[in-house]
Scaffold this motif. Sequence first.
Motif, short mmCIF file in Angstrom:
data_model
loop_
_atom_site.label_atom_id
_atom_site.label_comp_id
_atom_site.label_asym_id
_atom_site.label_seq_id
_atom_site.Cartn_x
_atom_site.Cartn_y
_atom_site.Cartn_z
N SER A 257 0.75 -1.24 -0.04
CA SER A 257 0.08 -0.02 -0.06
C SER A 257 0.86 1.33 -0.11
N GLU A 258 0.19 2.49 -0.36
CA GLU A 258 1.03 3.71 -0.43
C GLU A 258 1.39 4.14 1.06
N TRP A 259 0.66 4.02 1.88
CA TRP A 259 0.88 4.66 3.24
C TRP A 259 2.26 3.96 3.90
N PHE A 260 2.32 2.28 3.65
CA PHE A 260 3.23 1.50 3.97
C PHE A 260 4.56 2.03 3.39
N THR A 261 4.48 2.23 2.01
CA THR A 261 5.63 2.66 1.39
C THR A 261 6.25 4.03 1.87
N LYS A 262 5.30 4.94 2.07
CA LYS A 262 5.82 6.12 2.32
C LYS A 262 6.29 6.15 3.90
N LEU A 263 5.76 5.50 4.65
CA LEU A 263 6.12 5.42 6.21
C LEU A 263 7.57 4.91 6.34
N HIS A 265 9.88 5.02 4.26
CA HIS A 265 10.82 6.13 3.67
C HIS A 265 10.86 7.48 4.57
N ALA A 266 10.29 7.45 5.42
CA ALA A 266 10.29 8.49 6.34
C ALA A 266 11.33 8.44 7.52
N VAL A 267 12.58 9.06 7.16
CA VAL A 267 13.72 8.89 7.91
C VAL A 267 13.97 9.75 9.05
N ASP A 268 13.03 10.72 9.23
CA ASP A 268 13.34 11.65 10.31
C ASP A 268 12.70 11.38 11.57
N ILE A 269 12.14 10.20 11.53
CA ILE A 269 11.26 10.11 12.71
C ILE A 269 12.12 10.14 14.09
N LYS A 270 11.61 10.62 15.02
CA LYS A 270 12.44 10.71 16.33
C LYS A 270 11.45 10.53 17.48
N GLY A 271 10.61 11.64 17.53
CA GLY A 271 9.48 11.68 18.56
C GLY A 271 10.00 12.22 19.77
N GLU A 272 8.87 12.70 20.75
CA GLU A 272 9.24 13.26 22.18
C GLU A 272 7.80 12.98 22.75
N GLN A 337 -5.22 4.67 13.82
CA GLN A 337 -4.97 5.85 14.34
C GLN A 337 -3.52 6.43 14.46
N TYR A 338 -2.86 5.54 14.96
CA TYR A 338 -1.36 5.59 15.03
C TYR A 338 -0.84 5.81 13.87
N ILE A 339 -1.22 5.09 13.05
CA ILE A 339 -0.42 5.10 11.35
C ILE A 339 -0.90 6.52 11.07
N GLU A 340 -2.24 6.84 11.09
CA GLU A 340 -2.52 8.22 10.81
C GLU A 340 -1.81 9.41 11.22
N GLU A 341 -1.73 9.37 12.51
CA GLU A 341 -0.98 10.21 13.25
C GLU A 341 0.85 10.12 12.92
N LEU A 342 1.29 9.08 12.77
CA LEU A 342 2.66 8.87 12.20
C LEU A 342 2.79 9.74 10.74
N GLN A 345 2.73 13.36 10.70
CA GLN A 345 3.75 14.09 11.49
C GLN A 345 5.04 14.12 10.72
N TYR A 346 5.32 12.96 10.10
CA TYR A 346 6.46 12.47 9.24
C TYR A 346 6.52 12.48 7.66
N VAL A 347 5.43 12.33 7.33
CA VAL A 347 5.35 12.43 5.65
C VAL A 347 4.63 13.61 4.93
#
Length: 515
Positions: A257-263, A265-272, A337-342, A345-347
Amino acid sequence: MAIFVSTNQLLDIYNIILHEGLTTYKAKHSKATLPARVEAEKADQRHKKGAVFVVRSKADFTSNGVKGYIITSKETLLEDAAGLSHFTPNVYREFGYTDDKRTKIRGFEEKNLLQINTFVVDIDTKRHSVQDILLTCMDESIGTPTFIVESDRGYQVYFVLSEPLFISNKQNYRGLTVAKRIADNLKRSLQSVDADIFCNDFGFFRLPKQDNIVWHQLDQTYTMAQFIEWSRRQDDDLERPLFVVPTKLTKTSVVQSEWFTKLIHAVDIKGEKGQLGRNNAMFTLALICFSEGWEKERTFNFLDEYNTNLRFPLSMTEIETILDSAYSGKYNGASKQYIEELLAQYVPGGSSIPVRLGYKGVWYKFKKERKDRVRSHYEEWEKDIIQYISAEKSASEMFLWRSQKELCEAIGIPQSTLNVVLKRSTRLLKTTKGKGRNAKTGWTTISLFIQYALKKAKEFAQNRGLYRLGLQEVVNEWINELEPIAGYELLLEYLHKLNVSPPSTTHELIERDIG
């Protein structure tokens, strides 16, 4: 500032939270008298018992497990409270230790819950006062909490059930699914005071102790029916059903799926704190791989490669821990919900990417769109009135002065419907001055009334140094002007909690009934 509570008051709080989930006294070495123990044992036999988990400090939550111990009686919890920092206010069915030294605990998985006693919202900041939190609970959430516990960095808000919700595996843990949706809606309703919507729904929270309770109203508990009805209204606003029960996987592979591929390739994920990060992303991907039927080794290699591409990679130990958890079989699947939030925030443009998890579900019907209904729900009319009053009322005035006809025309509400809303509403306040053509009608809400009173009291204190007298003076000026609709009774309760005593009025019987 914390309200110091006595030992007996603290025991009352534990009884209200835990219900009958723990035994009253210790099995051995109890300090209670023999007659009291015998009587308690008879009562304890009427209900199934479980345990809660406790830790001594926040440092006991480690990547290699939780250091703590198990408590099965209220007597032990009360005796040990001063030396503890966190506990699980909801009771678990099975429990034990992972090591021979009995230092690391196990069993606090959601599906192992015996009963849910309370919903807790974590606010990990002190930017907002306790009064701000209470007013937000009144205005934007289900109502005032049962109590609020202060931590080093913020507050934890407890909404306690009047009767526990018992959890079973029937219908794929349907009760737990509903409870998690309620917990999510409670957190979302308090986002304006920085509630952490990603906090564990039924995990560890600050233990109420004698010196960390900043608000308590122990008679303010909620039935499960009240929570469900309120949560349904929240879900209507978000256009989502109460819950979804996964059935079977489809043939479409989620990893394509598109969302899986995009996620990935999101390399700046860190979080706080309060934000999803690397661990959440890694765990989500691991759950997807597990649901796709991948072997554990294949998933490990995939996560290792994904981690290598991250700008802030995790350690190999952290990856192994995440993988073991995802493959433990304790989870139904990844959280949409978590996927949509990720993604958001990062894509770039992630908010518009559709997320499908590859399973079909049993969806409950949405309420009709408001424009398609012959009659709008009374709760919606109440919300419209409150929004109108809040937008139009001057900050320097206690009331918005509008005739009923003017209010009806501005909102588009029929006069007969307005009368029903006023009879039912516990948030609106109304006053009328004068008679006939010269009559004026004032409109406000409980929250706006208290905000105005506190603001005026602060001004009074600056001039004369007497805050409490100032607050009392403002209430004295206006309380007799209010009409005895439903919201009036609730206002008296809140004023009582603020240690403000309304003067003797024609509504004194109402006040006496409340007190």
